[in-house]
Design an enzyme around this catalytic site. Structure first.
Site, PDB file in Angstrom:
ATOM      1  N   ASP A  69       0.806  -1.230   0.000  1.00  0.00           N
ATOM      2  CA  ASP A  69       0.000   0.000   0.000  1.00  0.00           C
ATOM      3  C   ASP A  69       0.838   1.279   0.000  1.00  0.00           C
ATOM      4  O   ASP A  69       0.285   2.363   0.186  1.00  0.00           O
ATOM      5  CB  ASP A  69      -0.907   0.012   1.245  1.00  0.00           C
ATOM      6  CG  ASP A  69      -2.065  -0.962   1.115  1.00  0.00           C
ATOM      7  OD1 ASP A  69      -2.974  -0.680   0.321  1.00  0.00           O
ATOM      8  OD2 ASP A  69      -2.040  -2.015   1.782  1.00  0.00           O
ATOM      9  N   ASP A  75      -1.039   8.783   3.830  1.00  0.00           N
ATOM     10  CA  ASP A  75      -1.351   8.246   5.153  1.00  0.00           C
ATOM     11  C   ASP A  75      -0.172   8.286   6.114  1.00  0.00           C
ATOM     12  O   ASP A  75      -0.353   8.056   7.312  1.00  0.00           O
ATOM     13  CB  ASP A  75      -1.869   6.800   5.014  1.00  0.00           C
ATOM     14  CG  ASP A  75      -3.235   6.777   4.361  1.00  0.00           C
ATOM     15  OD1 ASP A  75      -4.029   7.695   4.630  1.00  0.00           O
ATOM     16  OD2 ASP A  75      -3.495   5.858   3.565  1.00  0.00           O
ATOM     17  N   ARG A  94       1.029  -1.550   7.503  1.00  0.00           N
ATOM     18  CA  ARG A  94       1.486  -0.306   6.878  1.00  0.00           C
ATOM     19  C   ARG A  94       2.432   0.498   7.778  1.00  0.00           C
ATOM     20  O   ARG A  94       2.939   1.535   7.358  1.00  0.00           O
ATOM     21  CB  ARG A  94       0.274   0.551   6.468  1.00  0.00           C
ATOM     22  CG  ARG A  94      -0.656  -0.145   5.489  1.00  0.00           C
ATOM     23  CD  ARG A  94      -1.615   0.827   4.818  1.00  0.00           C
ATOM     24  NE  ARG A  94      -0.882   1.865   4.129  1.00  0.00           N
ATOM     25  CZ  ARG A  94      -1.420   2.981   3.656  1.00  0.00           C
ATOM     26  NH1 ARG A  94      -2.702   3.189   3.813  1.00  0.00           N
ATOM     27  NH2 ARG A  94      -0.683   3.890   3.041  1.00  0.00           N
ATOM     28  N   ARG A 139      -9.028   3.575  11.476  1.00  0.00           N
ATOM     29  CA  ARG A 139      -7.571   3.704  11.395  1.00  0.00           C
ATOM     30  C   ARG A 139      -6.984   4.720  12.390  1.00  0.00           C
ATOM     31  O   ARG A 139      -5.816   4.622  12.738  1.00  0.00           O
ATOM     32  CB  ARG A 139      -7.169   4.117   9.979  1.00  0.00           C
ATOM     33  CG  ARG A 139      -7.546   3.100   8.902  1.00  0.00           C
ATOM     34  CD  ARG A 139      -6.702   1.858   8.988  1.00  0.00           C
ATOM     35  NE  ARG A 139      -7.083   0.844   8.015  1.00  0.00           N
ATOM     36  CZ  ARG A 139      -6.671   0.805   6.768  1.00  0.00           C
ATOM     37  NH1 ARG A 139      -5.860   1.732   6.314  1.00  0.00           N
ATOM     38  NH2 ARG A 139      -7.067  -0.166   5.961  1.00  0.00           N
ATOM     39  N   HIS A 169     -11.748   6.469   5.693  1.00  0.00           N
ATOM     40  CA  HIS A 169     -11.118   7.666   6.270  1.00  0.00           C
ATOM     41  C   HIS A 169     -12.059   8.875   6.212  1.00  0.00           C
ATOM     42  O   HIS A 169     -13.006   8.881   5.429  1.00  0.00           O
ATOM     43  CB  HIS A 169      -9.879   8.050   5.439  1.00  0.00           C
ATOM     44  CG  HIS A 169      -8.717   7.130   5.565  1.00  0.00           C
ATOM     45  ND1 HIS A 169      -8.072   6.605   4.473  1.00  0.00           N
ATOM     46  CD2 HIS A 169      -8.068   6.656   6.655  1.00  0.00           C
ATOM     47  CE1 HIS A 169      -7.058   5.843   4.888  1.00  0.00           C
ATOM     48  NE2 HIS A 169      -7.044   5.851   6.201  1.00  0.00           N
ATOM     49  N   CYS A 255      -4.752  10.564  -1.640  1.00  0.00           N
ATOM     50  CA  CYS A 255      -3.893   9.623  -0.891  1.00  0.00           C
ATOM     51  C   CYS A 255      -2.578   9.312  -1.600  1.00  0.00           C
ATOM     52  O   CYS A 255      -1.682   8.754  -0.984  1.00  0.00           O
ATOM     53  CB  CYS A 255      -4.654   8.365  -0.562  1.00  0.00           C
ATOM     54  SG  CYS A 255      -5.153   7.442  -1.977  1.00  0.00           S
TER      55      CYS A 255
HETATM   56  C1  CIR Z   1      -5.553   0.885   2.887  1.00  0.00           C
HETATM   57  O1  CIR Z   1      -6.538   0.166   3.140  1.00  0.00           O
HETATM   58  O2  CIR Z   1      -4.845   1.350   3.755  1.00  0.00           O
HETATM   59  C2  CIR Z   1      -5.230   1.161   1.436  1.00  0.00           C
HETATM   60  N1  CIR Z   1      -5.584   0.029   0.629  1.00  0.00           N
HETATM   61  C3  CIR Z   1      -5.948   2.398   0.950  1.00  0.00           C
HETATM   62  C4  CIR Z   1      -5.496   3.646   1.655  1.00  0.00           C
HETATM   63  C5  CIR Z   1      -6.101   4.873   1.053  1.00  0.00           C
HETATM   64  N2  CIR Z   1      -5.612   6.028   1.717  1.00  0.00           N
HETATM   65  C6  CIR Z   1      -6.196   7.208   1.629  1.00  0.00           C
HETATM   66  O3  CIR Z   1      -7.210   7.352   0.969  1.00  0.00           O
HETATM   67  N3  CIR Z   1      -5.663   8.208   2.307  1.00  0.00           N
END
Ligand code: CIR
Length: 260
Positions: A69, A75, A94, A139, A169, A255
């Site tokens: 990711d 993030d 992550r 999260r 989010h 993101c």
């Molecule tokens: C996750 O689930 O962490 C990633 N597959 C997607 C994260 C997306 N992040 C964001 O929109 N800030």
């Protein structure tokens, strides 16, 4: 630096991260649809081109095969004026994505960091006109939000905690398209917490994603044309992009970058 100064600092750098081959194993809520890595890379390249055409100097960090990711670099850090708050991502797989981002931002910013038991994803943080909106989500927990409040004290006018439901989010639910305007997915947040902002309701539920630049340009996904039309009808300058494979990995347009 005053809150006003922090808000209106010109952003001209964009930090991005390459998509690793393991991206097909990114965390997804709908495991029946896996992202196509080659197509995702082409979509990511167009995203980069958009930022460059808008005047951003793009710094691309290498992808990390151990972190499927890692392209979702937003993030890993929250920038508020001179400070970079390095997050502690809510998804355990992550957590170690933050290293190279902290190292890069450490060259230009004061570094602060969220520590255990706090968790915070940058996708839960939105700075609009000096107000920091922070999502309490699957999260980002209360300890993480308290640490974020302490780390940004004096740099923002206020911080508003916004509990989010049914989405990943805060910025899956509430997406800035101008400094005073957001697109909201109905039913995901208490809209009274967004008082003072102009709200456009998302028509195609969960399909709209946007990246709003300080230049006034807004990049929006092709996947939600009715919502995009509603945004454009406000006189907002939109450009559309196909990011099907990013959406397939539960990502959006904010993101994939950290704008500085
Ligand atoms: C996750 O689930 O962490 C990633 N597959 C997607 C994260 C997306 N992040 C964001 O929109 N800030």
């Amino acid at each position: 630096m005053s809150p006003e100064t922090a808000t209106f600092t010109t952003m001209s750098r964009a930090l991005l991260r390459e998509i690793p081959d393991t991206f097909e194993r990114a965390i997804v809520r709908d495991a029946t649809r896996r992202p196509d890595v080659a197509l995702a890379r082409r979509q990511h390249a167009r995203y980069r081109e958009f930022l460059e055409a808008a005047g951003y100097e793009v710094e691309m960090l290498p992808g990390d095969e151990a972190h499927p990711d890692c392209v979702f670099i937003e993030d890993t850090a929250v920038i508020v004026g001179p400070r970079a708050v390095i997050t502690r991502p809510g998804a355990e797989s992550r957590r170690d994505e933050v290293g190279p981002v902290a190292e890069t931002l450490g060259r230009t910013h004061d570094i602060d960091a969220i520590v255990a038991p706090g968790t915070l994803d940058g996708g839960d943080v939105m700075l609009l006109d000096g107000t920091l909106y922070a999502g309490r989500s699957l999260r980002s927990n209360d300890a993480g939000l308290t640490q974020l409040r302490d780390a940004t004290e004096g740099l923002v006018k206020r911080m508003v905690v916004v509990p989010v439901r049914d989405v990943l989010h805060l910025k899956s639910a509430v997406q800035p398209v101008a400094s005073d305007t957001v697109v909201v997915t109905p039913g995901t947040v208490d809209e009274s917490l967004l008082a003072g902002l102009r709200i456009v309701h998302e028509v195609e539920r969960g399909q709209f994603t946007a990246l709003s630049l300080e230049t006034g340009q807004v990049l929006v996904s092709e996947s939600a044309p009715k919502t995009a039309d509603a945004v454009a009808s406000l006189g907002i300058d939109i450009t559309t992009i196909d990011v099907s494979e990013i959406l397939a990995a539960d990502g959006g347009l904010t993101c994939m970058s950290i704008l500085i």
